[in-house]
Design a protein around this motif. Sequence first.
Motif, PDB file in Angstrom:
ATOM      1  N   GLU A 354       0.805  -1.216   0.000  1.00 29.23           N
ATOM      2  CA  GLU A 354       0.000   0.000   0.000  1.00 29.23           C
ATOM      3  C   GLU A 354       0.842   1.272   0.000  1.00 29.23           C
ATOM      4  OE1 GLU A 354      -2.522  -0.329   3.375  1.00 29.23           O
ATOM      5  OE2 GLU A 354      -3.640  -2.035   2.601  1.00 29.23           O
ATOM      6  N   ASP A 355       2.135   1.135   0.115  1.00 33.48           N
ATOM      7  CA  ASP A 355       3.020   2.293   0.149  1.00 33.48           C
ATOM      8  C   ASP A 355       3.721   2.408  -1.203  1.00 33.48           C
ATOM      9  OD1 ASP A 355       5.164   4.074   0.489  1.00 33.48           O
ATOM     10  OD2 ASP A 355       5.195   3.697   2.647  1.00 33.48           O
ATOM     11  N   PRO A 356       3.366   3.410  -2.009  1.00 31.71           N
ATOM     12  CA  PRO A 356       3.939   3.501  -3.356  1.00 31.71           C
ATOM     13  C   PRO A 356       5.454   3.675  -3.354  1.00 31.71           C
ATOM     14  CG  PRO A 356       2.718   5.500  -2.794  1.00 31.71           C
ATOM     15  CD  PRO A 356       2.403   4.496  -1.733  1.00 31.71           C
ATOM     16  N   VAL A 357       5.998   4.326  -2.323  1.00 31.28           N
ATOM     17  CA  VAL A 357       7.456   4.501  -2.270  1.00 31.28           C
ATOM     18  C   VAL A 357       8.141   3.151  -2.116  1.00 31.28           C
ATOM     19  CG1 VAL A 357       9.371   5.479  -0.955  1.00 31.28           C
ATOM     20  CG2 VAL A 357       7.318   6.846  -1.347  1.00 31.28           C
ATOM     21  N   VAL A 358       7.641   2.336  -1.200  1.00 30.20           N
ATOM     22  CA  VAL A 358       8.215   1.011  -0.987  1.00 30.20           C
ATOM     23  C   VAL A 358       8.019   0.133  -2.212  1.00 30.20           C
ATOM     24  CG1 VAL A 358       8.096  -1.098   0.383  1.00 30.20           C
ATOM     25  CG2 VAL A 358       7.965   1.128   1.512  1.00 30.20           C
ATOM     26  N   VAL A 359       6.818   0.195  -2.802  1.00 33.29           N
ATOM     27  CA  VAL A 359       6.551  -0.597  -4.006  1.00 33.29           C
ATOM     28  C   VAL A 359       7.551  -0.247  -5.093  1.00 33.29           C
ATOM     29  CG1 VAL A 359       4.896  -0.980  -5.878  1.00 33.29           C
ATOM     30  CG2 VAL A 359       4.110  -0.952  -3.500  1.00 33.29           C
ATOM     31  N   ASP A 360       7.805   1.044  -5.288  1.00 34.56           N
ATOM     32  CA  ASP A 360       8.755   1.468  -6.314  1.00 34.56           C
ATOM     33  C   ASP A 360      10.163   0.981  -5.997  1.00 34.56           C
ATOM     34  OD1 ASP A 360       9.402   3.151  -8.712  1.00 34.56           O
ATOM     35  OD2 ASP A 360      10.617   4.229  -7.238  1.00 34.56           O
ATOM     36  N   MET A 361      10.553   1.049  -4.723  1.00 31.23           N
ATOM     37  CA  MET A 361      11.891   0.585  -4.343  1.00 31.23           C
ATOM     38  C   MET A 361      12.058  -0.907  -4.604  1.00 31.23           C
ATOM     39  SD  MET A 361      12.702   2.628  -0.803  1.00 31.23           S
ATOM     40  CE  MET A 361      13.132   4.379  -0.807  1.00 31.23           C
ATOM     41  N   LEU A 362      11.015  -1.683  -4.340  1.00 27.79           N
ATOM     42  CA  LEU A 362      11.116  -3.125  -4.533  1.00 27.79           C
ATOM     43  C   LEU A 362      11.097  -3.520  -6.005  1.00 27.79           C
ATOM     44  CD1 LEU A 362       8.911  -4.477  -1.597  1.00 27.79           C
ATOM     45  CD2 LEU A 362      11.394  -4.275  -1.728  1.00 27.79           C
ATOM     46  N   ARG A 363      10.785  -2.571  -6.867  1.00 28.60           N
ATOM     47  CA  ARG A 363      10.831  -2.816  -8.308  1.00 28.60           C
ATOM     48  C   ARG A 363      12.112  -2.280  -8.928  1.00 28.60           C
ATOM     49  NH1 ARG A 363       4.707  -0.661  -9.719  1.00 28.60           N
ATOM     50  NH2 ARG A 363       3.549  -2.515  -9.009  1.00 28.60           N
ATOM     51  N   SER A 364      12.930  -1.621  -8.139  1.00 32.23           N
ATOM     52  CA  SER A 364      14.095  -0.910  -8.663  1.00 32.23           C
ATOM     53  C   SER A 364      15.383  -1.684  -8.403  1.00 32.23           C
ATOM     54  CB  SER A 364      14.185   0.479  -8.019  1.00 32.23           C
ATOM     55  OG  SER A 364      13.024   1.244  -8.267  1.00 32.23           O
ATOM     56  N   GLY A 365      16.403  -1.311  -9.142  1.00 36.04           N
ATOM     57  CA  GLY A 365      17.720  -1.880  -8.925  1.00 36.04           C
ATOM     58  C   GLY A 365      18.274  -2.585 -10.145  1.00 36.04           C
ATOM     59  N   VAL A 366      19.515  -2.253 -10.488  1.00 31.51           N
ATOM     60  CA  VAL A 366      20.201  -2.920 -11.584  1.00 31.51           C
ATOM     61  C   VAL A 366      20.880  -4.181 -11.062  1.00 31.51           C
ATOM     62  CG1 VAL A 366      20.629  -0.713 -12.722  1.00 31.51           C
ATOM     63  CG2 VAL A 366      22.393  -1.708 -11.254  1.00 31.51           C
ATOM     64  N   VAL A 367      21.096  -5.123 -11.933  1.00 25.84           N
ATOM     65  CA  VAL A 367      21.892  -6.297 -11.608  1.00 25.84           C
ATOM     66  C   VAL A 367      22.900  -6.483 -12.739  1.00 25.84           C
ATOM     67  CG1 VAL A 367      21.905  -8.755 -11.093  1.00 25.84           C
ATOM     68  CG2 VAL A 367      19.972  -7.353 -10.356  1.00 25.84           C
ATOM     69  N   LYS A 368      24.072  -5.871 -12.565  1.00 24.86           N
ATOM     70  CA  LYS A 368      25.121  -5.921 -13.588  1.00 24.86           C
ATOM     71  C   LYS A 368      26.458  -6.201 -12.904  1.00 24.86           C
ATOM     72  CE  LYS A 368      22.874  -2.665 -16.763  1.00 24.86           C
ATOM     73  NZ  LYS A 368      23.010  -1.374 -17.500  1.00 24.86           N
ATOM     74  N   PRO A 369      26.635  -7.413 -12.373  1.00 23.59           N
ATOM     75  CA  PRO A 369      27.891  -7.730 -11.685  1.00 23.59           C
ATOM     76  C   PRO A 369      29.076  -7.682 -12.630  1.00 23.59           C
ATOM     77  CG  PRO A 369      26.608  -9.720 -12.047  1.00 23.59           C
ATOM     78  CD  PRO A 369      25.726  -8.570 -12.429  1.00 23.59           C
ATOM     79  N   PRO A 370      30.279  -7.462 -12.108  1.00 16.20           N
ATOM     80  CA  PRO A 370      31.474  -7.460 -12.957  1.00 16.20           C
ATOM     81  C   PRO A 370      31.635  -8.806 -13.651  1.00 16.20           C
ATOM     82  CG  PRO A 370      31.974  -6.651 -10.750  1.00 16.20           C
ATOM     83  CD  PRO A 370      30.599  -7.230 -10.691  1.00 16.20           C
ATOM     84  N   PRO A 371      32.285  -8.825 -14.804  1.00 16.28           N
ATOM     85  CA  PRO A 371      32.463 -10.091 -15.523  1.00 16.28           C
ATOM     86  C   PRO A 371      33.294 -11.075 -14.721  1.00 16.28           C
ATOM     87  CG  PRO A 371      33.797  -8.346 -16.505  1.00 16.28           C
ATOM     88  CD  PRO A 371      32.887  -7.686 -15.524  1.00 16.28           C
ATOM     89  N   GLU A 372      32.934 -12.339 -14.793  1.00 12.35           N
ATOM     90  CA  GLU A 372      33.646 -13.381 -14.065  1.00 12.35           C
ATOM     91  C   GLU A 372      34.946 -13.792 -14.764  1.00 12.35           C
ATOM     92  OE1 GLU A 372      33.114 -14.812 -11.196  1.00 12.35           O
ATOM     93  OE2 GLU A 372      31.299 -13.669 -10.728  1.00 12.35           O
ATOM     94  N   ASP A 373      35.049 -13.449 -16.054  1.00  6.33           N
ATOM     95  CA  ASP A 373      36.189 -13.959 -16.830  1.00  6.33           C
ATOM     96  C   ASP A 373      37.316 -12.957 -16.956  1.00  6.33           C
ATOM     97  OD1 ASP A 373      34.952 -12.097 -18.401  1.00  6.33           O
ATOM     98  OD2 ASP A 373      34.719 -13.397 -20.164  1.00  6.33           O
ATOM     99  N   ASP A 374      37.274 -11.887 -16.092  1.00  9.49           N
ATOM    100  CA  ASP A 374      38.312 -10.873 -16.142  1.00  9.49           C
ATOM    101  C   ASP A 374      38.426 -10.241 -17.518  1.00  9.49           C
ATOM    102  OD1 ASP A 374      39.150 -10.759 -13.566  1.00  9.49           O
ATOM    103  OD2 ASP A 374      40.824 -12.144 -13.801  1.00  9.49           O
ATOM    104  N   SER A 375      37.269 -10.065 -18.200  1.00  6.17           N
ATOM    105  CA  SER A 375      37.291  -9.500 -19.547  1.00  6.17           C
ATOM    106  C   SER A 375      37.498  -7.992 -19.516  1.00  6.17           C
ATOM    107  CB  SER A 375      35.968  -9.810 -20.263  1.00  6.17           C
ATOM    108  OG  SER A 375      34.851  -9.267 -19.568  1.00  6.17           O
TER     109      SER A 375
END
Length: 379
Positions: A354-375
């Motif tokens: 019911e809290d739009p701020v929390v809802v937006d936060m739970l939908r946000s965030g990138v997932v772009k970890p560094p490459p595992e192969d040292d590229s």
Amino acid sequence: MRVSVPSIPNAILSSPSSAAKTTPAEAIERVAAFLAPGNVTTITGAGVSVDSGIRAYRGAKGRYLNPNYKPIFYHELMDPTPKGFAYRDTGERAAMVGAYRSVSYLASLYRLRSYLGYLPVRQALPNPTHFALAAMQYKGVIPHLITQNVDGLHHKALANVWDQSTLEDRILELHGTLHKVHCSHGHAVHRDTFQDWLSAANPQWKAFADNLEATGRKPRTNPDGDVVLEGVKYDDFVVPECPTCLEEGRHNRTQKPELIFFGESIRPEVRARSYANIDACDRLFLVGTTLATFSAFRLLRHALELRKPVLMLNVGPTRADGLEGLEKIEVPSGLVLRDVVRAVLCVYPILASEDPVVVDMLRSGVVKPPPEDDSEVDA
């Protein structure tokens, strides 16, 4: 002066993990139960920012577990001797480099590496862990967050709901920030301004940086904005003088990011505030940290001495492994914290849904970890 890089004791690194095997569902239930009573101070480390593309200091492929890696120490960066001052002002680098490991040469090298490495950190965005913790900060479950990170991503996750004063009050940057620079006389500027000064003084390195960005070549960047720089001549890199010092009638090229270097002490007011945050909480939650640095490890010990419940969410060995009173769960924070937030906030008067701020936060965030192969390239 002998200064060592804080690390995890070999006895811990070579020992099997003492943490019980935990499924993500079990981890969500346990962490939610721990956080639900509220008034939890949280300490975060470099592991929290890995999903944002910033490598951790330690752990798999961490630069600070490589015995051959030599970071810049505080006394090397801020050498106040006449020799160091003359070197910075005259640029007589070649002879000094050939003779010995010049303190001021290393300082110039660091400033170049930091110049190239700041852009990836500045462009980094908060990931789901940042936003999950931000949601619990916003709702008051976590009144105070202490971060060892200097990337400012906790601030970015809350920038749309809190003003700067509230951010500074609720988030303590234990080791400082990459986003400000000050000279040895205390004149501070925003890091973007300092980057512009460096670009103007070093057009050849500005072109080099622009080429890296244009070609998509990403230098391997450490959490402090220091990049791997090999096979490149940097004798011509110029550190500009502090304009305010010039206005005051002095020459001063000694400028540094407002972060704590190895061999440098944390400011007394920051240390006092970190202890006060531990004193004021009912529980301590540790996320994504090996606690290799004593500045954070002693806060854990303080909490244990006060007999406060402590829960750690971290993958891999830490300095705290085996301490009595510490409960550890080895599950990636990004895998569970969103669901933890949903579980915790459902016990509050306003449901998360019911809290739009929390809802937006739970939908946000990138997932772009560094490459595992040292590229990533060695710039």
